[in-house]
Design a protein around this motif. Structure first.
Motif, PDB file in Angstrom:
ATOM      1  N   GLY A 114     -15.153 -35.267   6.893  1.00 11.73           N
ATOM      2  CA  GLY A 114     -13.855 -35.066   6.260  1.00 11.73           C
ATOM      3  C   GLY A 114     -12.720 -35.945   6.732  1.00 11.73           C
ATOM      4  N   VAL A 115     -12.902 -36.675   7.821  1.00 12.25           N
ATOM      5  CA  VAL A 115     -11.813 -37.502   8.343  1.00 12.25           C
ATOM      6  C   VAL A 115     -12.179 -38.979   8.291  1.00 12.25           C
ATOM      7  CG1 VAL A 115     -10.407 -38.061  10.375  1.00 12.25           C
ATOM      8  CG2 VAL A 115     -10.926 -35.672   9.843  1.00 12.25           C
ATOM      9  N   TYR A 116     -13.262 -39.335   8.955  1.00 11.13           N
ATOM     10  CA  TYR A 116     -13.572 -40.743   9.152  1.00 11.13           C
ATOM     11  C   TYR A 116     -13.928 -41.514   7.888  1.00 11.13           C
ATOM     12  CZ  TYR A 116     -13.292 -39.204  13.942  1.00 11.13           C
ATOM     13  OH  TYR A 116     -12.854 -38.662  15.106  1.00 11.13           O
ATOM     14  N   PRO A 117     -14.654 -40.948   6.922  1.00 13.51           N
ATOM     15  CA  PRO A 117     -14.968 -41.743   5.717  1.00 13.51           C
ATOM     16  C   PRO A 117     -13.721 -42.280   5.010  1.00 13.51           C
ATOM     17  CG  PRO A 117     -16.389 -39.837   5.789  1.00 13.51           C
ATOM     18  CD  PRO A 117     -15.366 -39.661   6.894  1.00 13.51           C
ATOM     19  N   ASP A 118     -12.702 -41.434   4.866  1.00 14.85           N
ATOM     20  CA  ASP A 118     -11.463 -41.887   4.213  1.00 14.85           C
ATOM     21  C   ASP A 118     -10.751 -42.963   5.026  1.00 14.85           C
ATOM     22  OD1 ASP A 118     -11.860 -40.201   2.076  1.00 14.85           O
ATOM     23  OD2 ASP A 118     -10.523 -38.629   2.818  1.00 14.85           O
ATOM     24  N   LEU A 119     -10.804 -42.812   6.348  1.00 10.30           N
ATOM     25  CA  LEU A 119     -10.144 -43.810   7.196  1.00 10.30           C
ATOM     26  C   LEU A 119     -10.888 -45.136   7.196  1.00 10.30           C
ATOM     27  CD1 LEU A 119      -9.096 -41.643  10.266  1.00 10.30           C
ATOM     28  CD2 LEU A 119      -7.709 -42.303   8.306  1.00 10.30           C
ATOM     29  N   LEU A 120     -12.208 -45.067   7.178  1.00 10.99           N
ATOM     30  CA  LEU A 120     -13.020 -46.288   7.222  1.00 10.99           C
ATOM     31  C   LEU A 120     -12.909 -47.114   5.947  1.00 10.99           C
ATOM     32  CD1 LEU A 120     -16.205 -44.867   8.962  1.00 10.99           C
ATOM     33  CD2 LEU A 120     -14.492 -46.396   9.964  1.00 10.99           C
ATOM     34  N   THR A 121     -12.532 -46.475   4.857  1.00  9.36           N
ATOM     35  CA  THR A 121     -12.387 -47.193   3.585  1.00  9.36           C
ATOM     36  C   THR A 121     -10.923 -47.433   3.227  1.00  9.36           C
ATOM     37  OG1 THR A 121     -12.479 -45.124   2.335  1.00  9.36           O
ATOM     38  CG2 THR A 121     -14.572 -46.291   2.701  1.00  9.36           C
ATOM     39  N   HIS A 122     -10.024 -47.068   4.116  1.00  8.56           N
ATOM     40  CA  HIS A 122      -8.594 -47.228   3.857  1.00  8.56           C
ATOM     41  C   HIS A 122      -8.199 -48.701   3.934  1.00  8.56           C
ATOM     42  CE1 HIS A 122      -4.255 -46.523   4.132  1.00  8.56           C
ATOM     43  NE2 HIS A 122      -4.525 -45.331   3.625  1.00  8.56           N
ATOM     44  N   ASN A 123      -7.159 -49.067   3.206  1.00  8.72           N
ATOM     45  CA  ASN A 123      -6.667 -50.448   3.210  1.00  8.72           C
ATOM     46  C   ASN A 123      -6.010 -50.852   4.526  1.00  8.72           C
ATOM     47  OD1 ASN A 123      -7.503 -50.878   0.585  1.00  8.72           O
ATOM     48  ND2 ASN A 123      -5.560 -50.184  -0.288  1.00  8.72           N
ATOM     49  N   ASP A 124      -5.484 -49.885   5.247  1.00  5.12           N
ATOM     50  CA  ASP A 124      -4.777 -50.169   6.494  1.00  5.12           C
ATOM     51  C   ASP A 124      -5.786 -50.444   7.619  1.00  5.12           C
ATOM     52  OD1 ASP A 124      -3.308 -50.160   8.848  1.00  5.12           O
ATOM     53  OD2 ASP A 124      -2.074 -48.444   8.277  1.00  5.12           O
TER      54      ASP A 124
END
Length: 146
Positions: A60-70
């Protein structure tokens, strides 16, 4: 969906268990068999909570962060993911050595190993509270509880 409040709530639960266990894990307390059994059960519960906590972050946390533009968010995610690997290995070794046979005769070595695990968990939570969560809050990546 993982929310920042879920993360903070999980941290609070884990820290409360560790605090209770630290108070219970004295030679005097552990020499009383029912106390030792309760301590053992609480340590197993803590291990399960940590597994769930890390699993929820993995999903729930890392997948979104790993694909984030930042790139900063990606870097933080990779750092925390890489930090979980040795923690998981140490948990597995601890469980195999101390918890699998339901031995309630806690030695000085067991207590030292357990406190080392507690320190590792508390360090991880402190890093999440001071680095990960503030970064998530600033980025707006995760929803607040509704």
């Amino acid at each position: 969906m993982t929310t920042i409040e879920n993360l903070k709530g999980s941290h609070t639960d884990i820290q409360e268990i560790i605090s209770d266990l630290r108070a219970m894990m004295t030679k005097e307390q552990l020499s009383i068999r029912p106390n030792a059994m309760t301590t053992h059960r609480m340590i197993c519960d803590l291990a399960e909570k940590m597994k769930v906590h890390m699993s929820e972050q993995d999903r729930g946390v890392y997948p979104d962060l790993l694909t984030h533009n930042d790139p900063k968010l990606k870097s933080i995610a990779w750092g925390f993911l890489n930090g979980q690997k040795p923690m998981r290995k140490q948990f597995e070794q601890y469980h195999h050595r101390w918890l699998k046979n339901c031995d309630f005769n806690f030695t000085d070595e067991f207590i030292a190993d357990t406190f080392e695990i507690f320190d590792m968990i508390e360090d991880r939570i402190q890093r999440e509270e001071t680095i990960l969560i503030p970064t998530l809050e600033k980025s707006g990546v995760f929803a607040r509880a509704v």
